[in-house]
Design an enzyme around this catalytic site. Structure first.
Site, PDB file in Angstrom:
ATOM      1  N   GLN A 169     -97.388 -16.029 -58.053  1.00 26.52           N
ATOM      2  CA  GLN A 169     -98.622 -15.648 -58.798  1.00 26.52           C
ATOM      3  C   GLN A 169     -98.501 -16.529 -60.244  1.00 26.52           C
ATOM      4  O   GLN A 169     -99.538 -16.510 -60.853  1.00 26.52           O
ATOM      5  CB  GLN A 169     -98.826 -14.257 -59.037  1.00 26.52           C
ATOM      6  N   SER A 190     -98.599  -4.257 -59.697  1.00 25.88           N
ATOM      7  CA  SER A 190     -99.323  -5.093 -60.787  1.00 25.88           C
ATOM      8  C   SER A 190     -98.579  -4.861 -62.243  1.00 25.88           C
ATOM      9  O   SER A 190     -99.193  -4.519 -63.272  1.00 25.88           O
ATOM     10  CB  SER A 190    -100.709  -4.499 -60.978  1.00 25.88           C
ATOM     11  N   ARG A 191     -97.319  -5.070 -62.327  1.00 24.50           N
ATOM     12  CA  ARG A 191     -96.650  -4.568 -63.184  1.00 24.50           C
ATOM     13  C   ARG A 191     -96.203  -6.026 -64.099  1.00 24.50           C
ATOM     14  O   ARG A 191     -95.604  -5.823 -65.062  1.00 24.50           O
ATOM     15  CB  ARG A 191     -95.461  -3.721 -62.963  1.00 24.50           C
ATOM     16  N   ALA A 244    -103.422  -8.217 -72.673  1.00 27.00           N
ATOM     17  CA  ALA A 244    -103.863  -8.444 -71.155  1.00 27.00           C
ATOM     18  C   ALA A 244    -103.386  -7.306 -70.249  1.00 27.00           C
ATOM     19  O   ALA A 244    -102.879  -6.541 -70.706  1.00 27.00           O
ATOM     20  CB  ALA A 244    -102.863  -9.722 -70.656  1.00 27.00           C
ATOM     21  N   GLU A 269    -103.480  -7.473 -58.081  1.00 28.88           N
ATOM     22  CA  GLU A 269    -103.760  -6.350 -57.000  1.00 28.88           C
ATOM     23  C   GLU A 269    -105.016  -5.835 -57.212  1.00 28.88           C
ATOM     24  O   GLU A 269    -105.723  -5.444 -56.042  1.00 28.88           O
ATOM     25  CB  GLU A 269    -102.592  -5.496 -57.324  1.00 28.88           C
TER      26      GLU A 269
END
Lengths: 812, 162
Positions: A503, A543-544, A741, A746
């Site tokens: 990613q 999504s960490r 951000a 996800e």
């Protein structure tokens, strides 16, 4: 929301660069991925590219049965083969050291490294062989004779919960691996009094991650220590379970994550292909590699939970959502692993992205003899938002309200607190919804008559940004940690625990350090994902990474920066906050005297501190409570992202083929740290969601054998199938996010399927309640509609199945 | 059984002893130690192992090393020349046309094959040219954009040359 660590880190945060001064993270984001050159030239090293002198190869022996007892294993023929160096069975691993995930729920760990007495899915690992070449290992594995006593396979999750179903793991537990409830308000009263109530059923299928890189590992054993290069999304979590599975202290296992060829949640758990090479490396003294073949990846790793839904809703006639009841039945497959989080996530997501004060929701995850379900990108959210957002259009149609307006009427707004304690911060859902609706020209959707073969569809969703998943039994369950060292030779080193799985977080961490120190990207050297070299990190999931890892990285560089600037503030008689770091210089704006190079600044600090270098440490965790997992009360994440989708489809009414003509995606990811990276995440999400909706399904025969474990028979969209994708980043600076951000990887998968599904329903005039919507299924539905006028298809067996479920067991 | 094969690999002549039943991808990775060519499915479906055989893209997992005999083979390691990235590589970097990067070498080889045959492809032709290469990360959007930009740059350079 009160973040307790904010006070602790207040000094450090006081020297953070202000948004108006951002350069790299500012407008344009003109930087490229730090791994791009290695990846376009073929020099990037992935696990299968790790090639050590004298390396041996390991192959696993799998069960051909979905449910059976192991009677005997005969290695005699395999051992006769020249080049075979060893064999393993379950008895070679310490008994009771089962694999699971996470550490905080170790009592739920249920997977033996190699099965001792019982197999629970086709592909379950029963033995392993080691040989000098991959070819010999493959031949030897085929020569291992295993005798089984075949048991009845349990393939239907509803049957699995019945008292007469065979026990897959533990007798007397209704085969439930976990169940979860979530309640608020007084739903019974609201349902009794509401203008509008309904009850609908939906079902989603089993799909797989299909990362192009197969799973694998290389292990070596030297100086009483294992070094394992493996395809993991969390080096520290892998290290924990590998050490536990081997029965050795964590201090003696080093896990290194090389480049990872895609994860999507499928590489979170620990597998036999990681533990067996470790054992063989110790036994033989040689490094050992085990890379899975594609069919093994399909059958023996993880899948996305298939979910059956019963959804009841109560609305006013004007369209206000008053209450929701739902039951989610998740087919857990043979094991728990990362799959145990699926229940809670499915319930939390069922409340997104709308305000609903009265809820009564339960999720049960029965074991079956299917391959184990686990985490997958948009974890539970893809399935839940498919069902709940198709449902939303059904409600809109029943009430005669525009589906867009129904959504906007009920949407979550900034700083809303949900009835169970979910605390939202920034929220640009409305902007996302309006942007995609305008793009698809929703207002003039009447240009496509319903049932004409063309149609548009909308959908909305929300997701947690930085999950509170309790990985560790520590006060900070889910931390990310970073160390930053400033070097007087003109560079900095960042030791980041974050796991780049493709990613691009390596690039983001590098950028954050460069931005804060006023260095170029190539002056920041990254050390990543290695349990010996980098600090603790819970892994890439939920999504960490940008949110937690990015904040940890910023706190670490902030710590170093604060030390450096405090020193110079004392020298210059000012405050640390008065000093700027930019373009390789440390200076007070407008003061030509107080302006030195970065190198000089570091040197001066070292000189004053007896040679001690400038270093900073930082960590970030969601300050949640483990109770969220058990009681579903409290806040789950530090922030939440929101998304909206709009799809335009053409359905060939003759063949049932669906073409996705156009797709728009609105995402509220806070302030994007790199716009092309965000777009890339969204574009990939659309592929995953389109595949989920129209292409992908694991198919099994009546004995539980996987019938399509190859890319030949399991299709996902190619370049020819994908539409152009219009992305709208509806951003707002999130106060808790790193440089404002939130997550972008996800949540963006969640609203794709339902937008396409709603568009197909519009185009055909039918209501399809089950995925995937393949041409065959659609063709059959269209033909039946012609003959009988039937309009609703799929999930027809579910009302009876839900009605006949046994009651929930008592919670101990 | 092994046999000697002769072929050109990334511009250099090669004489090598190869098992007759070894696939080209295994030969490149295990014998030549060129690991840029990836094993994704080993049944010709994903395209991660794509190489150029006389300038045309082929999946090297369903090709035997023996079949390279007498031919010109290009792998991803042979695309950057004299320290200079090929415009397709450069555009993949600049456009963020990669994420995990595992499909990238094969994707670039297919793009080169396409541009060898069709220097001015339409968007549809680009999509067709990489239809045999699966990517799970990107949705192909930026890959198509990168190939399109590279094609235009190459065409411009050719024009300038002429």
């Amino acid at each position: 929301m009160a973040i307790m660590s904010k006070e602790y880190y207040a000094d450090i945060e006081s020297v953070y660069k202000k948004p108006e001064d951002y350069e790299l993270a500012g407008k344009g984001n003109a930087y490229i991925r730090i791994d791009a050159e290695a990846k376009v030239t073929g020099s990037a090293v992935y696990t299968d590219d790790v090639d050590l002198p004298g390396m041996y190869y390991c192959k696993l022996v799998h069960s051909p049965y979905a449910h059976a007892l192991i009677k005997s294993i005969d290695f005699s023929e395999a051992l006769k083969l020249p080049g075979v160096k060893g064999v393993l069975t379950g008895a070679d691993f310490p008994e009771g050291h089962n694999l699971g995930n996470p550490e905080a729920f170790k009592e739920l760990a249920d997977k033996e490294p190699l099965c001792r007495k019982k197999v629970r899915m086709v592909g379950d690992e029963v033995a392993a062989v080691c040989a000098t070449t991959e070819e010999i290992a493959t031949q030897a594995a085929a020569l291992v004779k295993v005798e089984y006593e075949v048991l009845e396979p349990v393939l239907d999750p509803f049957y699995s919960m019945q008292p007469d179903a065979p026990a897959i793991h533990y007798p007397g537990t209704s085969n439930l691996s976990i169940f979860t409830t979530m309640k608020a308000g007084d739903p019974d009263k609201v349902f009794a009094e509401a203008d509008y109530t309904d009850k609908h059923y939906y079902r989603t299928q089993q799909m797989v991650h299909a990362a192009i890189e197969p799973h694998g590992a290389v292990a070596k054993y030297e100086n009483n220590e294992w070094t394992v290069w493996t395809t993991t999304q969390g080096a520290y979590v892998s290290r924990y379970w590998i050490a536990w599975g081997l029965g050795v202290p964590e201090s003696q296992v080093r896990v290194i994550k090389p480049m990872l060829g895609g994860g999507f949640g499928g590489k979170l758990d620990v597998f036999a292909h990681e533990l067996c090479p470790c054992k063989f490396a110790q036994m033989t003294g040689h490094p050992v590699k085990c890379i899975l073949k594609r069919d093994e990846v399909f059958m023996c790793t993880r899948t996305r939970h298939p979910i059956s839904f019963e959804i009841e809703s109560a609305f006013t006639k004007e369209g206000k959502l008053l209450a929701k009841r739902c039951k989610h039945i998740l087919d857990g497959g043979a094991y728990g692993g990362s799959g145990i989080a699926a229940n809670t996530l499915s319930l939390i997501c069922a409340t997104f992205p709308y305000k609903v004060e009265n809820i009564d929701m339960t999720a049960r995850r029965p074991y079956t003899n299917h391959p184990a379900s686990g985490a997958m990108r948009g974890y539970s959210a893809c399935q839940v938002h498919f069902a709940h957002e198709i449902h939303m259009d059904e409600v809109a149609n029943a009430l005669g309200i525009d589906p867009l307006e129904l959504r906007r009427m009920n949407e979550i707004t900034p700083y809303y607190t949900g009835p169970t304690g979910l605390e939202f911060t920034s929220c640009k859902f409305d902007e996302c919804m309006v942007a995609v609706a305008d793009y698809i020209d929703w207002k003039h959707r009447d240009r496509y008559p319903i049932g004409s073969g063309q149609g548009v569809g909308l959908s909305g969703s929300g997701f947690m940004s930085g999950t509170g998943f309790p990985v560790l039994v520590t006060p900070h369950y889910c931390s990310s940690s970073t160390i930053v060292r400033l070097n007087r030779e003109g560079y900095a080193v960042v030791f980041s625990g974050a796991n780049d799985i493709g990613q691009g977080c390596d690039t983001v961490m590098t950028m954050i350090v460069a931005e804060e120190l006023g260095l170029r990207m190539d002056e920041v050297k990254l050390v990543q994902s290695d349990t010996t070299a980098t600090p603790w990190d819970a892994g890439s999931f939920g999504s960490r990474v940008t949110f937690l890892g990015g904040n940890a990285c910023r706190r670490a560089v902030g710590d170093a920066k604060f030390k450096l600037l405090s020193h110079w503030a004392e020298e210059w008689g000012c405050k640390p906050q008065d000093i700027t770091m930019k373009d390789h210089r440390v200076f007070i704006k407008g003061d030509p005297e107080k302006n030195i190079s970065y190198n000089e600044a570091c040197f001066g600090y070292e000189e004053k501190n007896f040679g001690r270098c400038v270093a900073g440490v930082g960590s970030f965790a969601h300050e949640g409570d483990k109770d969220i997992y058990v009681k579903n009360v409290g806040n789950y994440a530090t922030a939440y992202s929101f998304s909206a989708s709009a799809a335009k489809v053409t359905v060939d009414m003759e063949t049932g083929a669906v073409t996705l003509d156009d797709f728009a995606f609105g995402h509220d990811c806070g302030r994007p740290l790199n716009i092309r990276a965000v777009e890339g995440q969204i574009e990939g999400s659309v592929l995953l969601g389109f595949g989920f909706t129209c292409y992908e399904e694991c198919v099994y025969d009546k004995d539980g054998k996987h019938l399509n474990p190859s890319f030949r028979d399991y299709h996902f969209p190619t370049a020819l199938d994908m539409p152009k994708i219009k992305t709208f980043v509806c951003s707002e600076y999130d106060p808790e996010g790193p440089m404002g951000a939130k997550e972008a990887g996800e949540g963006s998968t969640a609203p794709v399927g339902s937008a396409i599904g709603n568009a197909i329903n519009y185009a055909t005039g039918l209501t399809l309640k089950e995925l995937p919507i393949t041409p065959e299924k659609l063709w059959r539905a269209l033909r039946e509609h012609e003959k009988t006028g039937k309009t609703v298809f799929g999930a027809e067996d579910l009302p009876e199945k839900f009605a006949n479920m046994p009651p929930l067991p008592a919670r101990d | 059984m092994k046999k000697i094969i002769h072929f050109t690999l990334n511009g250099e002549p090669v004489e090598a002893l190869a098992p007759v039943n070894m696939t080209m991808v295994d030969f490149l990775r295990k014998e030549m130690h060129l690991t840029g060519t990836k094993r994704g499915c080993e049944e010709g479906e994903c395209g991660a192992c794509t190489i150029l055989l006389d300038g045309r893209a082929v999946p090297s997992c369903i090709m035997l090393a023996m079949e390279a005999d007498g031919h010109e083979i290009t792998t991803i390691e042979g695309v950057k020349k004299n320290g200079v990235l090929h415009p397709v590589q450069q555009e993949f970097m600049d456009k963020w046309a990669l994420q995990c990067g595992f499909c990238t070498p094969g994707m670039i080889m297919s793009a080169l094959s396409l541009l060898n045959e069709n220097p001015n492809p339409t968007e549809e032709e680009i999509r067709d040219g990489i239809a045999g290469n699966l990517c799970r990360c990107t949705g192909y959007v930026k890959i198509v954009e990168a190939i399109d930009c590279a094609a235009k740059k190459l065409a411009k350079a050719k024009e300038a040359e002429a």
